[in-house]
Scaffold this motif. Structure first.
Motif, PDB file in Angstrom:
ATOM      1  N   ARG A  51       0.524  -1.197   0.482  1.00 31.26           N
ATOM      2  CA  ARG A  51       0.154  -0.079  -0.109  1.00 31.26           C
ATOM      3  C   ARG A  51       0.678   1.451  -0.347  1.00 31.26           C
ATOM      4  NH1 ARG A  51      -3.767  -3.496   3.168  1.00 31.26           N
ATOM      5  NH2 ARG A  51      -2.747  -2.605   5.126  1.00 31.26           N
ATOM      6  N   HIS A  52       2.304   1.134   0.379  1.00 36.22           N
ATOM      7  CA  HIS A  52       3.106   2.082   0.399  1.00 36.22           C
ATOM      8  C   HIS A  52       4.041   2.070  -0.794  1.00 36.22           C
ATOM      9  CE1 HIS A  52       1.022   3.849   4.091  1.00 36.22           C
ATOM     10  NE2 HIS A  52       1.058   2.204   4.247  1.00 36.22           N
ATOM     11  N   PHE A  53       4.748   1.330  -0.870  1.00 33.35           N
ATOM     12  CA  PHE A  53       5.844   0.971  -1.043  1.00 33.35           C
ATOM     13  C   PHE A  53       5.756  -0.146  -2.901  1.00 33.35           C
ATOM     14  CE2 PHE A  53       7.000   1.402   2.844  1.00 33.35           C
ATOM     15  CZ  PHE A  53       7.778   2.688   3.026  1.00 33.35           C
ATOM     16  N   ASP A  54       6.917  -0.067  -3.845  1.00 35.10           N
ATOM     17  CA  ASP A  54       7.014  -0.951  -4.529  1.00 35.10           C
ATOM     18  C   ASP A  54       7.459  -2.078  -4.653  1.00 35.10           C
ATOM     19  OD1 ASP A  54       7.157  -2.281  -7.386  1.00 35.10           O
ATOM     20  OD2 ASP A  54       9.318  -1.158  -7.803  1.00 35.10           O
ATOM     21  N   VAL A  55       6.956  -3.168  -3.602  1.00 39.16           N
ATOM     22  CA  VAL A  55       7.463  -4.434  -2.815  1.00 39.16           C
ATOM     23  C   VAL A  55       7.925  -5.946  -3.862  1.00 39.16           C
ATOM     24  CG1 VAL A  55       6.282  -6.222  -1.616  1.00 39.16           C
ATOM     25  CG2 VAL A  55       5.947  -3.549  -1.446  1.00 39.16           C
ATOM     26  N   ILE A  56       9.218  -5.599  -3.419  1.00 37.00           N
ATOM     27  CA  ILE A  56       9.890  -7.405  -5.111  1.00 37.00           C
ATOM     28  C   ILE A  56       9.954  -8.193  -3.600  1.00 37.00           C
ATOM     29  CG2 ILE A  56      11.791  -8.113  -5.967  1.00 37.00           C
ATOM     30  CD1 ILE A  56      10.991  -4.151  -6.193  1.00 37.00           C
ATOM     31  N   VAL A  57       9.587  -9.440  -3.627  1.00 45.71           N
ATOM     32  CA  VAL A  57       9.691 -10.479  -2.685  1.00 45.71           C
ATOM     33  C   VAL A  57      10.615 -11.309  -3.681  1.00 45.71           C
ATOM     34  CG1 VAL A  57       8.751 -11.766  -1.041  1.00 45.71           C
ATOM     35  CG2 VAL A  57       7.966  -9.481  -1.741  1.00 45.71           C
ATOM     36  N   PRO A  58      11.751 -12.062  -3.568  1.00 44.86           N
ATOM     37  CA  PRO A  58      12.509 -13.310  -4.158  1.00 44.86           C
ATOM     38  C   PRO A  58      12.423 -14.262  -2.941  1.00 44.86           C
ATOM     39  CG  PRO A  58      13.654 -11.526  -3.732  1.00 44.86           C
ATOM     40  CD  PRO A  58      12.406 -11.239  -2.953  1.00 44.86           C
ATOM     41  N   ASP A  59      12.464 -15.321  -3.562  1.00 42.17           N
ATOM     42  CA  ASP A  59      13.130 -16.497  -3.571  1.00 42.17           C
ATOM     43  C   ASP A  59      14.191 -16.098  -3.709  1.00 42.17           C
ATOM     44  OD1 ASP A  59      10.894 -17.627  -3.234  1.00 42.17           O
ATOM     45  OD2 ASP A  59      10.191 -18.672  -4.874  1.00 42.17           O
ATOM     46  N   LEU A  60      15.188 -16.831  -2.448  1.00 42.12           N
ATOM     47  CA  LEU A  60      16.299 -17.205  -2.621  1.00 42.12           C
ATOM     48  C   LEU A  60      17.090 -17.712  -2.971  1.00 42.12           C
ATOM     49  CD1 LEU A  60      17.716 -16.323   1.398  1.00 42.12           C
ATOM     50  CD2 LEU A  60      17.675 -14.560  -0.449  1.00 42.12           C
ATOM     51  N   ARG A  61      18.623 -17.625  -3.952  1.00 35.82           N
ATOM     52  CA  ARG A  61      18.827 -18.759  -4.637  1.00 35.82           C
ATOM     53  C   ARG A  61      18.914 -20.569  -3.655  1.00 35.82           C
ATOM     54  NH1 ARG A  61      24.885 -18.494  -6.537  1.00 35.82           N
ATOM     55  NH2 ARG A  61      24.175 -16.912  -8.061  1.00 35.82           N
ATOM     56  N   GLY A  62      18.500 -20.793  -3.999  1.00 36.73           N
ATOM     57  CA  GLY A  62      18.370 -22.458  -3.578  1.00 36.73           C
ATOM     58  C   GLY A  62      17.374 -23.360  -2.606  1.00 36.73           C
ATOM     59  N   TYR A  63      15.829 -22.053  -2.951  1.00 34.97           N
ATOM     60  CA  TYR A  63      14.627 -22.390  -2.402  1.00 34.97           C
ATOM     61  C   TYR A  63      13.420 -21.936  -3.269  1.00 34.97           C
ATOM     62  CZ  TYR A  63      17.062 -21.683   2.130  1.00 34.97           C
ATOM     63  OH  TYR A  63      18.216 -21.616   3.557  1.00 34.97           O
ATOM     64  N   GLY A  64      12.590 -22.370  -2.633  1.00 31.79           N
ATOM     65  CA  GLY A  64      11.427 -21.938  -3.290  1.00 31.79           C
ATOM     66  C   GLY A  64      11.872 -22.176  -5.244  1.00 31.79           C
ATOM     67  N   GLU A  65      11.198 -21.228  -6.303  1.00 30.88           N
ATOM     68  CA  GLU A  65      11.282 -22.219  -6.829  1.00 30.88           C
ATOM     69  C   GLU A  65      12.388 -20.653  -8.276  1.00 30.88           C
ATOM     70  OE1 GLU A  65       7.637 -21.361 -10.003  1.00 30.88           O
ATOM     71  OE2 GLU A  65       6.404 -20.913  -7.727  1.00 30.88           O
ATOM     72  N   SER A  66      13.408 -20.346  -7.520  1.00 35.96           N
ATOM     73  CA  SER A  66      14.718 -20.393  -7.307  1.00 35.96           C
ATOM     74  C   SER A  66      15.471 -20.842  -7.912  1.00 35.96           C
ATOM     75  CB  SER A  66      15.419 -19.319  -7.284  1.00 35.96           C
ATOM     76  OG  SER A  66      14.890 -17.711  -6.948  1.00 35.96           O
ATOM     77  N   ASP A  67      16.618 -21.325  -8.301  1.00 37.16           N
ATOM     78  CA  ASP A  67      17.710 -21.906  -9.362  1.00 37.16           C
ATOM     79  C   ASP A  67      18.642 -22.458  -7.955  1.00 37.16           C
ATOM     80  OD1 ASP A  67      16.934 -22.160 -12.371  1.00 37.16           O
ATOM     81  OD2 ASP A  67      18.831 -21.098 -12.768  1.00 37.16           O
ATOM     82  N   ALA A  68      18.612 -23.805  -7.974  1.00 38.29           N
ATOM     83  CA  ALA A  68      19.734 -24.202  -6.538  1.00 38.29           C
ATOM     84  C   ALA A  68      20.159 -24.829  -7.232  1.00 38.29           C
ATOM     85  CB  ALA A  68      18.386 -25.368  -6.020  1.00 38.29           C
ATOM     86  N   PRO A  69      21.935 -23.994  -7.447  1.00 38.85           N
ATOM     87  CA  PRO A  69      23.110 -24.303  -8.139  1.00 38.85           C
ATOM     88  C   PRO A  69      23.961 -25.514  -7.279  1.00 38.85           C
ATOM     89  CG  PRO A  69      23.071 -22.267  -7.879  1.00 38.85           C
ATOM     90  CD  PRO A  69      21.776 -22.682  -7.658  1.00 38.85           C
ATOM     91  N   PRO A  70      24.181 -26.227  -7.338  1.00 40.09           N
ATOM     92  CA  PRO A  70      25.284 -27.122  -6.740  1.00 40.09           C
ATOM     93  C   PRO A  70      26.430 -26.523  -5.780  1.00 40.09           C
ATOM     94  CG  PRO A  70      25.871 -28.156  -9.080  1.00 40.09           C
ATOM     95  CD  PRO A  70      24.881 -27.055  -9.126  1.00 40.09           C
ATOM     96  N   ASP A  71      26.346 -26.632  -4.721  1.00 38.85           N
ATOM     97  CA  ASP A  71      28.166 -26.275  -3.647  1.00 38.85           C
ATOM     98  C   ASP A  71      29.253 -26.492  -4.296  1.00 38.85           C
ATOM     99  OD1 ASP A  71      28.821 -24.066  -1.521  1.00 38.85           O
ATOM    100  OD2 ASP A  71      28.728 -26.190  -0.514  1.00 38.85           O
TER     101      ASP A  71
END
Length: 297
Positions: A51-71
């Motif tokens: 209601r006040h901001f342009d809010v951006i909510v990513p999934d951190l790498r490895g989590y959710g639907e973001s890529d999970a590259p090998p360590d």
């Protein structure tokens, strides 16, 4: 899994693909989740911020639907420095030069590393339920070690923790989530959020990524903090810190004092009556705590 009123995009950044949800209008505000969660950790507060901001909510790498590259062998792949570079790349892709940043748990570690490594990109900083990584390790007692056992368990060499978790991943994540709430159960979590968290524990690459996150915390992240302290580096962005009266930071004795050693301008507040998951256990209190901070000029 979408946050109500938000749209999802995928952004190529820093050699990986990040999933990010976006809604609202105004000055940009980036919300960074922690373990063992996804962007859905913010589902009860993101619409209020929007209601006040342009809010951006990513999934951190490895989590959710973001890529999970090998360590990698040195655990830099999941260092908070590398994760902070992901967020800088996300900002660049979206045409955002400078943003407010609020992080919880592992996301808070990415947030303060972003403020240290890229000070021109962070306008105001919010930290929920962590103290700096090096300080947390230094504060360990028997009581804190038992409570935060996952710091050492997940950091064990692969594939020990991965195999143990994957034997019954959904039971493991449910127990972890419930045990860190004030109620001691799953009642604070929305069904859609729980589904998002549980789904990660069916995917071996994501379980490995979460373990790698903690291996970085025990090694390279701790070393980065120690190097910054030795060099006298401090966070220039105004910082607001909030913590639970019985959470992990409280076990260090003086969590607000620890942050005052790291930043030029710090204030803070205890959020009463909650466990670790403030955004889901007390969403209105989170908004009341951080909206004035980010709206200040």
């Amino acid at each position: 899994m979408a946050i109500e009123g938000f749209r999802q995009d995928f952004v190529e950044t820093n050699g990986i693909r990040l999933s990010a949800h976006r809604g609202g209008a105004g000055a940009p505000l980036i919300l960074l989740h922690g373990y063992p969660q996804t962007h859905m950790a913010w589902s009860r507060v993101a619409p209020g911020f929007a209601r006040h901001f342009d809010v951006i909510v990513p999934d951190l790498r490895g989590y959710g639907e973001s890529d999970a590259p090998p360590d990698d062998a040195d655990h830099t792949t999941y260092s908070k420095r590398e994760m902070a570079r992901d967020i800088v790349g996300l900002m660049d892709s979206l045409g955002i030069g400078r943003a407010h940043v609020l992080g919880h748990d592992r996301g808070a570690r990415v947030a303060y590393r972003l403020a240290l490594d890229h000070p021109g990109r962070v306008a105001r900083l919010g930290i929920l339920e962590v103290v700096p990584t090096g300080d947390f390790w230094a504060a360990w007692s028997a009581e804190l070690g038992l409570k935060a056992y996952h710091w050492t368990f997940l950091a064990q060499p692969a594939p020990l923790p991965e195999r143990m978790i994957l034997a019954d991943g959904r039971a493991y994540v449910d127990w972890t989530l419930a045990s860190w709430t004030r109620a001691g159960d799953l009642s604070p979590f929305a069904d859609a959020a729980l589904a998002s968290y549980r789904a990660q524990f069916d995917v071996p690459a994501r379980v490995a990524a979460m373990c790698a996150d903690y291996r970085a915390g025990a090694t390279v992240d701790r070393a980065l903090d120690e190097a910054d302290r030795a060099a006298g580096r401090r966070i220039g962005a105004p910082l607001r810190f909030a913590w639970a009266e019985a959470g992990f930071p409280a076990g260090t004795g003086d969590p607000l004092g620890l942050w005052r050693g790291w930043a030029e301008a710090v204030d803070g507040a205890v959020i009463p009556g909650i466990g670790h998951f403030a955004m889901e256990e007390a969403p209105e209190a989170v908004l009341e705590t951080f909206l004035p901070h980010f709206l200040a000029t």
